[in-house]
Design an enzyme around this catalytic site. Sequence first.
Site, PDB file in Angstrom:
ATOM      1  N   GLU A   1      66.832  46.053 -13.123  1.00 56.48           N
ATOM      2  CA  GLU A   1      67.068  45.728 -11.708  1.00 56.48           C
ATOM      3  C   GLU A   1      65.869  44.987 -11.150  1.00 56.48           C
ATOM      4  O   GLU A   1      64.728  45.407 -11.348  1.00 56.48           O
ATOM      5  CB  GLU A   1      67.264  46.995 -10.848  1.00 56.48           C
ATOM      6  CG  GLU A   1      68.641  47.607 -10.856  1.00 56.48           C
ATOM      7  CD  GLU A   1      68.758  48.736  -9.838  1.00 56.48           C
ATOM      8  OE1 GLU A   1      68.081  48.671  -8.784  1.00 56.48           O
ATOM      9  OE2 GLU A   1      69.505  49.688 -10.099  1.00 56.48           O
TER      10      GLU A   1
ATOM     11  N   GLU B   1      76.888  45.069  -0.507  1.00 53.36           N
ATOM     12  CA  GLU B   1      77.680  46.304  -0.546  1.00 53.36           C
ATOM     13  C   GLU B   1      77.593  47.002   0.810  1.00 53.36           C
ATOM     14  O   GLU B   1      76.558  47.555   1.169  1.00 53.36           O
ATOM     15  CB  GLU B   1      77.182  47.209  -1.668  1.00 53.36           C
ATOM     16  CG  GLU B   1      77.300  46.565  -3.051  1.00 53.36           C
ATOM     17  CD  GLU B   1      76.619  47.369  -4.140  1.00 53.36           C
ATOM     18  OE1 GLU B   1      77.079  48.485  -4.431  1.00 53.36           O
ATOM     19  OE2 GLU B   1      75.599  46.886  -4.675  1.00 53.36           O
TER      20      GLU B   1
ATOM     21  N   LYS C   1      76.422  50.970   1.409  1.00 52.18           N
ATOM     22  CA  LYS C   1      75.162  51.533   0.931  1.00 52.18           C
ATOM     23  C   LYS C   1      74.373  52.072   2.114  1.00 52.18           C
ATOM     24  O   LYS C   1      74.238  51.404   3.143  1.00 52.18           O
ATOM     25  CB  LYS C   1      74.342  50.469   0.192  1.00 52.18           C
ATOM     26  CG  LYS C   1      74.943  50.029  -1.129  1.00 52.18           C
ATOM     27  CD  LYS C   1      73.909  49.333  -1.995  1.00 52.18           C
ATOM     28  CE  LYS C   1      72.924  50.330  -2.563  1.00 52.18           C
ATOM     29  NZ  LYS C   1      71.981  49.713  -3.515  1.00 52.18           N
TER      30      LYS C   1
ATOM     31  N   GLU D   1      69.336  47.154   2.185  1.00 57.05           N
ATOM     32  CA  GLU D   1      70.117  47.767   1.118  1.00 57.05           C
ATOM     33  C   GLU D   1      71.525  47.184   1.007  1.00 57.05           C
ATOM     34  O   GLU D   1      72.125  47.194  -0.064  1.00 57.05           O
ATOM     35  CB  GLU D   1      70.205  49.279   1.325  1.00 57.05           C
ATOM     36  CG  GLU D   1      68.934  50.031   0.987  1.00 57.05           C
ATOM     37  CD  GLU D   1      68.579  49.922  -0.489  1.00 57.05           C
ATOM     38  OE1 GLU D   1      69.471  50.098  -1.332  1.00 57.05           O
ATOM     39  OE2 GLU D   1      67.408  49.636  -0.800  1.00 57.05           O
TER      40      GLU D   1
END
Length: 490
Positions: free
Chosen positions: A281, A336, A339, A345
Amino acid sequence: MLCFSSKNQRQSTSMAASTVSHSFFFLLLLLLSVSAFADTGMIGINYGRIANNLPTPEKVVALLKSQGVNRIKLYDTDSTVLTALANSNISVVVALPNELLSSAAGDQSFADNWVQANISKYYPSTKIEAIAVGNEVFVDPKNTTTFLVPAMKNLYNSLKKLQLDSSIKISSPIALSALQNSYPSSSGSFKTELIEPVIKPMLDFLRQTGSYLMVNAYPFFAYTANTDVISLDYALFKENPGNVDSGNGLKYTNLFDAQIDAVFAAMSALNFNDVKMVITETGWPSAGDENEAGAGEDNAASYNGNLIRRVLSGNGGTPLRPKDPLNVYLFALFNENQKPGPTSERNYGFFYPNEQKVYEVPFTQAELDNGKSTPVNGNKSQAPAPSGDENDVSKAKVGQTWCVANGKAGDEKLQKAIDYACGEGGADCRPIQDGSTCYDPNTLEAHASYAFNSYYQKNSRKAGSCDFGGAAYVVTQSPRYGNCEFPTGY
């Protein structure tokens, strides 16, 4: 020395010399090409799904293939996703979630059944190449660290029973918070309390099975917490004076290399310098809260674009491991919307839920050579909603985001969401009334976007306020419908 032999020892000297010459030339070219390939790293993308408005897995596979992405990493073993990936020629890293670690560690039969149901059921049609056992387990609030290595061993035994152990690797992603020291890089060391219980046993397991350490590294976090001592150019792979490591004299021109070498140094301190590493990541958010310095589209495009160029250039690895290619999984495929945490985030994605790009970035060497990225479905527009002049779309500043309608949600869902936003939700919907400034274009999606954004802004852009059951999502570019301007606050 290279030796050549011929079945016919009595060929003429000139013919033998010619054969050797041509053979040597061929082998030289082969060796050069192999050497070049070995120095070139690979790029993959994390496919997270903590959202309620993402495309179907089948559409995601088509999107990946259209962009030339042939490696992804998942956070589970979702059946619909693995089925969609079958025969796609996309290599996949799957995951055993943290909550299953104790079961996999304590019961070999559980591990056997899990592998049969989640791995061998799909392999080899779906090209599963590794299992990430847990994710950043050392910081798991449920304290699952003691289960990690036993779970890894049991899953490996399960693969071995099915003769899959040579094809599918076992590892576990660690965060940089596992380090006790990380600066300078040469002083990198693991936290003392982790070394004997889990770090050494895990690295020993990786060595014995020919696997690699998975590492999650985010220069963004280091930069935003230390803007007084870390330059933005250093964090974004841009031109800068660099930093010389006081311990070994190596010069670092970017923060990413420095972070990775801190982990290499920590491994070397425990005599595991032969274990390889994959960055599972890394990324940079395209939007963030006002206190998240550096978050923004331009910086995200710079970080990810420059990192991709760095990986695919074939110029070797880090200063401490110059001969090791960089293998990196970028975070993440989509924004997303569910999240938790700060705005950043929910804004690491390369794509909006409608499959349009958040910003332009190349994913392949061909795109780098062409100097441009591949458009999605032939559409070069980055805007998440219909707009006028593309050059007139204003860029988001830190903390500046908008909410727009998801046109794929369907008319019924959009209308119900508008009714709520303009009624009980308290959104200011006067501008979309007949004859008002934002009435045109008179479409459901345009009106919904204005209503949803009004609600979102009135609720201080809080997490969850741009959702409407999957009918909306956050964007980092100001939407434009005709002459209608969307507010950024009330």
